[in-house]
Structures are given as C-alpha cells and as structure tokens.
Write a protein that holds these residues in place. Structure first.
Motif, PDB file in Angstrom:
ATOM      1  N   LYS A 106       0.826  -1.223   0.000  1.00 51.05           N
ATOM      2  CA  LYS A 106       0.000   0.000   0.000  1.00 51.05           C
ATOM      3  C   LYS A 106       0.854   1.266   0.000  1.00 51.05           C
ATOM      4  O   LYS A 106       0.490   2.277  -0.604  1.00 51.05           O
ATOM      5  CB  LYS A 106      -0.951   0.021   1.195  1.00 51.05           C
ATOM      6  N   ALA A 107       1.991   1.203   0.687  1.00 50.49           N
ATOM      7  CA  ALA A 107       2.851   2.397   0.752  1.00 50.49           C
ATOM      8  C   ALA A 107       3.350   2.754  -0.648  1.00 50.49           C
ATOM      9  O   ALA A 107       3.319   3.923  -1.062  1.00 50.49           O
ATOM     10  CB  ALA A 107       4.024   2.133   1.690  1.00 50.49           C
ATOM     11  N   LEU A 108       3.782   1.762  -1.385  1.00 51.88           N
ATOM     12  CA  LEU A 108       4.288   1.979  -2.751  1.00 51.88           C
ATOM     13  C   LEU A 108       3.207   2.611  -3.637  1.00 51.88           C
ATOM     14  O   LEU A 108       3.451   3.595  -4.331  1.00 51.88           O
ATOM     15  CB  LEU A 108       4.727   0.628  -3.333  1.00 51.88           C
ATOM     16  N   LEU A 109       2.001   2.043  -3.585  1.00 53.26           N
ATOM     17  CA  LEU A 109       0.911   2.533  -4.437  1.00 53.26           C
ATOM     18  C   LEU A 109       0.450   3.921  -4.003  1.00 53.26           C
ATOM     19  O   LEU A 109       0.140   4.768  -4.842  1.00 53.26           O
ATOM     20  CB  LEU A 109      -0.265   1.561  -4.363  1.00 53.26           C
ATOM     21  N   ALA A 110       0.412   4.164  -2.682  1.00 60.03           N
ATOM     22  CA  ALA A 110      -0.060   5.474  -2.216  1.00 60.03           C
ATOM     23  C   ALA A 110       0.928   6.573  -2.603  1.00 60.03           C
ATOM     24  O   ALA A 110       0.545   7.697  -2.903  1.00 60.03           O
ATOM     25  CB  ALA A 110      -0.271   5.444  -0.699  1.00 60.03           C
ATOM     26  N   HIS A 111       2.220   6.232  -2.610  1.00 60.00           N
ATOM     27  CA  HIS A 111       3.232   7.242  -2.944  1.00 60.00           C
ATOM     28  C   HIS A 111       3.462   7.388  -4.445  1.00 60.00           C
ATOM     29  O   HIS A 111       3.760   8.474  -4.925  1.00 60.00           O
ATOM     30  CB  HIS A 111       4.568   6.902  -2.261  1.00 60.00           C
ATOM     31  N   HIS A 112       3.388   6.262  -5.168  1.00 57.82           N
ATOM     32  CA  HIS A 112       3.778   6.303  -6.588  1.00 57.82           C
ATOM     33  C   HIS A 112       2.678   5.794  -7.512  1.00 57.82           C
ATOM     34  O   HIS A 112       2.964   5.389  -8.644  1.00 57.82           O
ATOM     35  CB  HIS A 112       5.038   5.444  -6.798  1.00 57.82           C
ATOM     36  N   GLY A 113       1.431   5.782  -7.028  1.00 61.01           N
ATOM     37  CA  GLY A 113       0.347   5.153  -7.776  1.00 61.01           C
ATOM     38  C   GLY A 113       0.165   5.699  -9.185  1.00 61.01           C
ATOM     39  O   GLY A 113       0.022   4.934 -10.146  1.00 61.01           O
ATOM     40  N   THR A 114       0.175   7.011  -9.331  1.00 65.99           N
ATOM     41  CA  THR A 114      -0.088   7.588 -10.657  1.00 65.99           C
ATOM     42  C   THR A 114       1.023   7.210 -11.628  1.00 65.99           C
ATOM     43  O   THR A 114       0.762   6.791 -12.760  1.00 65.99           O
ATOM     44  CB  THR A 114      -0.194   9.126 -10.556  1.00 65.99           C
ATOM     45  N   GLU A 115       2.246   7.341 -11.168  1.00 64.30           N
ATOM     46  CA  GLU A 115       3.388   7.002 -12.029  1.00 64.30           C
ATOM     47  C   GLU A 115       3.339   5.528 -12.456  1.00 64.30           C
ATOM     48  O   GLU A 115       3.511   5.206 -13.641  1.00 64.30           O
ATOM     49  CB  GLU A 115       4.694   7.266 -11.256  1.00 64.30           C
ATOM     50  N   LEU A 116       3.054   4.648 -11.496  1.00 71.86           N
ATOM     51  CA  LEU A 116       3.063   3.218 -11.803  1.00 71.86           C
ATOM     52  C   LEU A 116       1.874   2.820 -12.674  1.00 71.86           C
ATOM     53  O   LEU A 116       2.006   1.989 -13.583  1.00 71.86           O
ATOM     54  CB  LEU A 116       3.100   2.398 -10.510  1.00 71.86           C
ATOM     55  N   ALA A 117       0.719   3.424 -12.415  1.00 70.12           N
ATOM     56  CA  ALA A 117      -0.464   3.133 -13.255  1.00 70.12           C
ATOM     57  C   ALA A 117      -0.205   3.578 -14.693  1.00 70.12           C
ATOM     58  O   ALA A 117      -0.551   2.879 -15.651  1.00 70.12           O
ATOM     59  CB  ALA A 117      -1.689   3.844 -12.693  1.00 70.12           C
ATOM     60  N   THR A 118       0.431   4.723 -14.838  1.00 74.24           N
ATOM     61  CA  THR A 118       0.734   5.247 -16.176  1.00 74.24           C
ATOM     62  C   THR A 118       1.732   4.328 -16.881  1.00 74.24           C
ATOM     63  O   THR A 118       1.589   4.021 -18.066  1.00 74.24           O
ATOM     64  CB  THR A 118       1.316   6.680 -16.057  1.00 74.24           C
ATOM     65  N   LEU A 119       2.718   3.893 -16.129  1.00 74.19           N
ATOM     66  CA  LEU A 119       3.735   3.005 -16.683  1.00 74.19           C
ATOM     67  C   LEU A 119       3.098   1.679 -17.130  1.00 74.19           C
ATOM     68  O   LEU A 119       3.376   1.173 -18.231  1.00 74.19           O
ATOM     69  CB  LEU A 119       4.809   2.751 -15.614  1.00 74.19           C
ATOM     70  N   ALA A 120       2.235   1.127 -16.269  1.00 71.50           N
ATOM     71  CA  ALA A 120       1.577  -0.143 -16.601  1.00 71.50           C
ATOM     72  C   ALA A 120       0.784   0.005 -17.896  1.00 71.50           C
ATOM     73  O   ALA A 120       0.917  -0.812 -18.817  1.00 71.50           O
ATOM     74  CB  ALA A 120       0.653  -0.573 -15.454  1.00 71.50           C
ATOM     75  N   GLU A 121      -0.007   1.073 -17.951  1.00 68.14           N
ATOM     76  CA  GLU A 121      -0.842   1.276 -19.143  1.00 68.14           C
ATOM     77  C   GLU A 121      -0.011   1.461 -20.400  1.00 68.14           C
ATOM     78  O   GLU A 121      -0.325   0.919 -21.455  1.00 68.14           O
ATOM     79  CB  GLU A 121      -1.701   2.512 -18.939  1.00 68.14           C
ATOM     80  N   GLY A 122       1.059   2.221 -20.248  1.00 72.31           N
ATOM     81  CA  GLY A 122       1.930   2.483 -21.391  1.00 72.31           C
ATOM     82  C   GLY A 122       2.539   1.210 -21.960  1.00 72.31           C
ATOM     83  O   GLY A 122       2.879   1.156 -23.145  1.00 72.31           O
ATOM     84  N   HIS A 123       2.664   0.189 -21.122  1.00 67.58           N
ATOM     85  CA  HIS A 123       3.269  -1.064 -21.581  1.00 67.58           C
ATOM     86  C   HIS A 123       2.238  -2.179 -21.730  1.00 67.58           C
ATOM     87  O   HIS A 123       2.604  -3.349 -21.867  1.00 67.58           O
ATOM     88  CB  HIS A 123       4.417  -1.478 -20.642  1.00 67.58           C
ATOM     89  N   GLY A 124       0.966  -1.810 -21.640  1.00 66.64           N
ATOM     90  CA  GLY A 124      -0.098  -2.782 -21.886  1.00 66.64           C
ATOM     91  C   GLY A 124      -0.166  -3.903 -20.861  1.00 66.64           C
ATOM     92  O   GLY A 124      -0.535  -5.034 -21.184  1.00 66.64           O
ATOM     93  N   VAL A 125       0.203  -3.581 -19.608  1.00 64.86           N
ATOM     94  CA  VAL A 125       0.151  -4.606 -18.559  1.00 64.86           C
ATOM     95  C   VAL A 125      -0.657  -4.087 -17.363  1.00 64.86           C
ATOM     96  O   VAL A 125      -0.998  -2.905 -17.287  1.00 64.86           O
ATOM     97  CB  VAL A 125       1.576  -5.023 -18.095  1.00 64.86           C
ATOM     98  N   SER A 126      -0.941  -5.003 -16.426  1.00 66.96           N
ATOM     99  CA  SER A 126      -1.784  -4.641 -15.274  1.00 66.96           C
ATOM    100  C   SER A 126      -0.970  -4.568 -13.992  1.00 66.96           C
ATOM    101  O   SER A 126       0.021  -5.288 -13.832  1.00 66.96           O
ATOM    102  CB  SER A 126      -2.879  -5.692 -15.085  1.00 66.96           C
ATOM    103  N   LEU A 127      -1.456  -3.730 -13.094  1.00 70.66           N
ATOM    104  CA  LEU A 127      -0.878  -3.619 -11.754  1.00 70.66           C
ATOM    105  C   LEU A 127      -2.017  -3.870 -10.763  1.00 70.66           C
ATOM    106  O   LEU A 127      -2.910  -3.037 -10.621  1.00 70.66           O
ATOM    107  CB  LEU A 127      -0.285  -2.212 -11.571  1.00 70.66           C
ATOM    108  N   ASN A 128      -1.993  -5.025 -10.128  1.00 74.24           N
ATOM    109  CA  ASN A 128      -3.073  -5.414  -9.201  1.00 74.24           C
ATOM    110  C   ASN A 128      -2.579  -5.351  -7.761  1.00 74.24           C
ATOM    111  O   ASN A 128      -1.424  -5.690  -7.477  1.00 74.24           O
ATOM    112  CB  ASN A 128      -3.542  -6.842  -9.512  1.00 74.24           C
ATOM    113  N   TYR A 129      -3.476  -4.993  -6.843  1.00 76.90           N
ATOM    114  CA  TYR A 129      -3.021  -4.787  -5.447  1.00 76.90           C
ATOM    115  C   TYR A 129      -4.139  -5.038  -4.444  1.00 76.90           C
ATOM    116  O   TYR A 129      -4.269  -4.317  -3.453  1.00 76.90           O
ATOM    117  CB  TYR A 129      -2.449  -3.363  -5.297  1.00 76.90           C
ATOM    118  N   GLU A 130      -4.936  -6.063  -4.709  1.00 73.77           N
ATOM    119  CA  GLU A 130      -6.051  -6.373  -3.798  1.00 73.77           C
ATOM    120  C   GLU A 130      -5.571  -6.507  -2.350  1.00 73.77           C
ATOM    121  O   GLU A 130      -6.232  -6.055  -1.415  1.00 73.77           O
ATOM    122  CB  GLU A 130      -6.715  -7.687  -4.246  1.00 73.77           C
ATOM    123  N   ALA A 131      -4.413  -7.136  -2.146  1.00 74.34           N
ATOM    124  CA  ALA A 131      -3.939  -7.414  -0.789  1.00 74.34           C
ATOM    125  C   ALA A 131      -3.471  -6.153  -0.057  1.00 74.34           C
ATOM    126  O   ALA A 131      -3.298  -6.173   1.161  1.00 74.34           O
ATOM    127  CB  ALA A 131      -2.783  -8.412  -0.847  1.00 74.34           C
TER     128      ALA A 131
END
Ligand SMILES: NC(=O)c1ccc[n+]([C@@H]2O[C@H](COP(=O)([O-])OP(=O)(O)OC[C@H]3O[C@@H](n4cnc5c(N)ncnc54)[C@H](OP(=O)(O)O)[C@@H]3O)[C@@H](O)[C@H]2O)c1
Length: 430
Positions: A106-131
C-alpha cells in the motif's frame, strides 16, 4: 489446458511464503479457476538460507530483487514492502519490461500510484493490489468492478486491524493504550515499531488508494490528514460508551461536490451501527454509491492467510486474462484532486477537558464555545473533588472544525484547564 501462467515472487516473508503455500497446496483449484496452471518460476528474498516453512528449492533463486524483472515470467509478485527502494525499483522495471505486477504494498501505491499506473498502461500490462487494502476483504475488486456503475460519494472504514484490536482490548479490560499495545506486540498483532499502525499511516495509505478508485483521482498521500490512537484513554472509551458510542480509528474519504476530504482519525461511532460492532483485528469497509446505497464488507485485514489469498486472487485474474485499469479508469483520466478546507466541515464533536474542579469553570468553557458557534448537546462529569483535577466531557452539535479547534485553543489558555483539550469527531452519517 493452455500454457502455464508463470510468476516470479519477490519477498518470502509472512505474505510471500503464504502465496507459495496457496499456489502449491491449492494448485488444482487455482488452475481450474484460472483456466491454466499457475507456475512459480523464480523467487527472491534477502537470505537464501532462511527456513520459510515452504519448499522453494524447485524454483530459480535470484539474488537481487530487481533481477526478477528479467526472468522469463508473465507476472512479478512484489511482496517486499516499503514505498521506495527495492520494491519500487522492481515494480518499475517489471512494468517497463512488459510484465504484469501483483503487489500487496500500500505504501508503494499510495506514494507512486499515478506514475506506476501510467507506466503499466503504457506497456499494456496490469498492476493489481487487492492485498494492499484490508487484506482478505476483496474491497479493491468490489470498488473497482462490482460497484463500477455507481457515482461514489464516500468510502470509509476500519482499515487497521492492530488499532482496532487495541481499542477493543482497552474497552474490554479498562486498561490504557501503552499496556494494551505491549500485549498486542507480545501476541504478534503489533510490530516492534508500531508507528504505522497506531499513528494512522497504514490506514492513510489504504484510504488514499480507495479514494482514488472511488472518485477517479490521483492518489496524493501527502494530502491525507492522519491522527492515530495514542492519545485515546480508557476514560474516553468509557465516556463514549455512556453516550452510546464506540471509538474506532476510521479512514474516511468523502467527495462533497467535487471537493475531497481524506482523513484518518479516531472517531466516535454509534454502538448500534455495523461499524460500531466490528471488533478485535477485524476490518470493515463501506462504499457509498448513488444506486447501491452503503454495502459493507468485513473480514480479516491482515495476516499470512487472508493477505496471500488476496494476492492469489489477483494472480488468477491475470491468468484468466482479466485486466482492469489500476484505479478503475485510464491513468491519464485520473484527475488531480481538489481538496476541501477541513476547517469548513461541520460535524458533531466529543471534547474531553481536564480542569480544576472549581466554580465558574464550566461557565468559562461554555462562553468560549458560544463565541465560536459551538453549542453543547450533552455534558458529563464524574464525581466532585473541589480544587482537584477532574475530567469533563462535552458533546457538541454541528460545528465547523476550524471553530471548535479555535475554541479548544482558547480553552487551553484558561488557568483552570490542566491539559490540552482532546477532540474527536463523531460520525453519525456512516
Ligand atoms: N503481513 C501482513 O499481514 C500484510 C497485510 C497486508 C499487506 N502486507 C504487505 O505485504 C508486503 C510484505 O509484507 P510481509 O508482512 O510479508 O513482510 P515480511 O514478513 O517482512 O517479508 C518481507 C520479505 O521481503 C524480503 N526483503 C526485504 N528486503 C529485501 C530486499 N532489499 N531485497 C529482497 N528481498 C527483501 C525479506 O527477505 P528475508 O525473508 O530474506 O529477510 C522477506 O522475505 C508489504 O508491502 C506489506 O505492507 C502485509
């Protein structure tokens, strides 16, 4: 069956070893649901020699976490933790290399969520974090998919099991915070350094992510207002009970006509509401949607089994070919949130004062409250001990936070006021 879905796991601690255990012991079930076998191909942790309670000898051992991004795999499972450092480096490298990522961080996503979501989308992959949010409760899936037809105006809940455990034990035993914290540490419910749990940071990370999904905004962790439970006393818990409330550490995100407020703070919750009855290490989350009303999900928010179960659910989604944007909408559509000035929000408040028991004190306090537009709904003082310190508790009607805080500041300057007034929000509209 089709080709196996290959995963590389970084981190073999509480959660990582749990994921290995589920993938090994429920392999047939997982394969059936995923439509293909899920195969662990490589693992990484700091210490190769450490006994982990699961057999990882069949998998390639990679010494450097970032090296997992380079192995032949469909997804990297990041279970190291921390907002920066190896977890961040690995997730970035994996996404940039076209691998899906599952993380409990959660710490990673809360701090870098936008950057990582953008990166995932740009490369056509998913970033999942249910846990990452409320462990075993599938709240990310519920908010991102199950409730996707709704306009959401609020999401809130008990998001930290350690704090809820401590508050429950304080209420049941009448003991104070420090004493119960020690018991929680001895039982393994609290870390040796409990800061993130009891000071609201852990719940802050989680509510920040839930707000992004609910309101379609970029996660901005530095805007989350956080206050933990260290100052809650057993006397507060008893006073709250007299008024018909329980004290809960709540993460609350509300969208008021496009203005957002995200907080973590101890709140008084009516005893007879579903949230009021969630005790011990349990979590509970409510989403308020315009057509669905207020569904509540509750369950264990942490621990090896529930957290690993959520990670495996994310892996199965990927193996099935189910891909959902990180925060439910395309990353570039996430708005920069506009935050409301918290001083303008009206709420009922609980106010505990420690004052010298002498004539005129209540009149002085009442005058200050009146001057700040705060009216008293009820007041309790136990016993009388002229000239000695005594606790007086007031419950106010709706008052702006800025006004009640200014009143507290003024009350604290009274000669008869012996301690800083302690203020807690009362949440009726849950
Ligand atoms: N525990 C829970 O109940 C829970 C609940 C929800 C979410 N989470 C999240 O899940 C993640 C993992 O938590 P956890 O409780 O499993 O933590 P943990 O038990 O401390 O395990 C962390 C793992 O990461 C490895 N590690 C640490 N630093 C590393 C580095 N620099 N390079 C490579 N590996 C490294 C450790 O290796 P060694 O074993 O060799 O030391 C260990 O295997 C965190 O993001 C946490 O917030 C945990």
């Amino acid at each position: 069956m089709t080709e196996p879905f290959r995963v590389a796991i970084a981190g073999l601690g509480t959660v990582g070893a749990g994921v290995v255990e589920i993938l090994q012991s429920n392999a047939a079930q997982v394969a059936m649901r995923a439509g293909r076998p899920v195969e662990i191909v490589a693992v990484n942790a700091r210490d190769k020699a450490k006994e982990r309670g699961v057999d990882v000898s069949a998998y390639e051992w990679v010494d450097d976490a970032a090296g997992l991004a380079g192995v032949e795999a469909d997804a990297v499972i990041e279970l190291i933790g921390g907002s920066d450092g190896p977890a961040y480096d690995l997730v970035k490298a994996a996404l940039a290399g076209g691998k899906h990522v599952v993380s409990a961080n959660k710490a990673l996503l809360a701090h870098h969520g936008t950057e990582l979501a953008t990166l995932a989308e740009g490369h056509g992959v998913s970033l999942n974090y249910e846990a990452a949010v409320a462990g075993g409760i599938p709240i990310i899936k519920a908010a991102r998919e199950g409730l996707a037809g709704n306009k959401m105006s609020a999401v809130y809940g008990i998001l930290n099991g350690t704090s809820n455990f401590i508050l429950t034990k304080m209420r049941e035993s009448g003991r104070d915070f420090d004493d119960v914290l020690k018991e929680a540490q001895d039982l393994g419910y609290a870390e040796a350094d409990p800061t993130f749990d009891v000071d609201g940071v852990d719940a802050g990370h989680k509510i920040c992510l839930l707000a992004s999904i609910a309101f379609g905004v970029q996660p901005e962790f530095n805007k989350v207002r956080m206050r933990g439970i260290r100052e809650v006393t057993s006397a507060d818990i008893n006073f709250a009970a007299e008024f018909g409330y329980r004290i809960k550490l709540l993460g609350i995100a509300k969208d008021r006509d496009g203005l957002i407020n995200i907080t973590v703070e101890p709140c008084l919750v009516p005893e007879a509401t579903p949230l009021g009855t969630v005790e011990n290490a349990y979590n509970a989350v409510v989403v308020k949607g315009d057509f669905v009303d207020t569904p509540l999900l509750t369950g264990l928010g942490a621990g090896r089994g529930p957290t690993a179960s959520a990670v495996v659910a994310d892996i199965i989604d990927l193996a099935r070919g189910l891909h959902v944007p990180t925060f439910g909408i395309p990353a570039k559509a996430l708005k920069k949130p506009d935050f409301i000035d918290p001083a303008t929000i009206k709420q009922h408040y609980y106010l505990r004062l420690t004052v010298t028991d002498q004539p005129g004190v209540i009149a002085d306090v009442s005058a200050i409250l009146r001057d700040h537009d705060a009216s008293i709904e009820s007041m309790v003082q136990h016993g009388r001990d002229p000239g000695q310190p005594v606790s007086v508790v007031l419950v106010t009607h709706d008052v702006k936070r800025g006004d009640i805080e200014a009143a507290c500041e003024e009350i604290s300057k009274l000669k008869s006021c012996l301690e800083k007034p302690y203020l807690m929000r009362i949440e009726h509209q849950l």
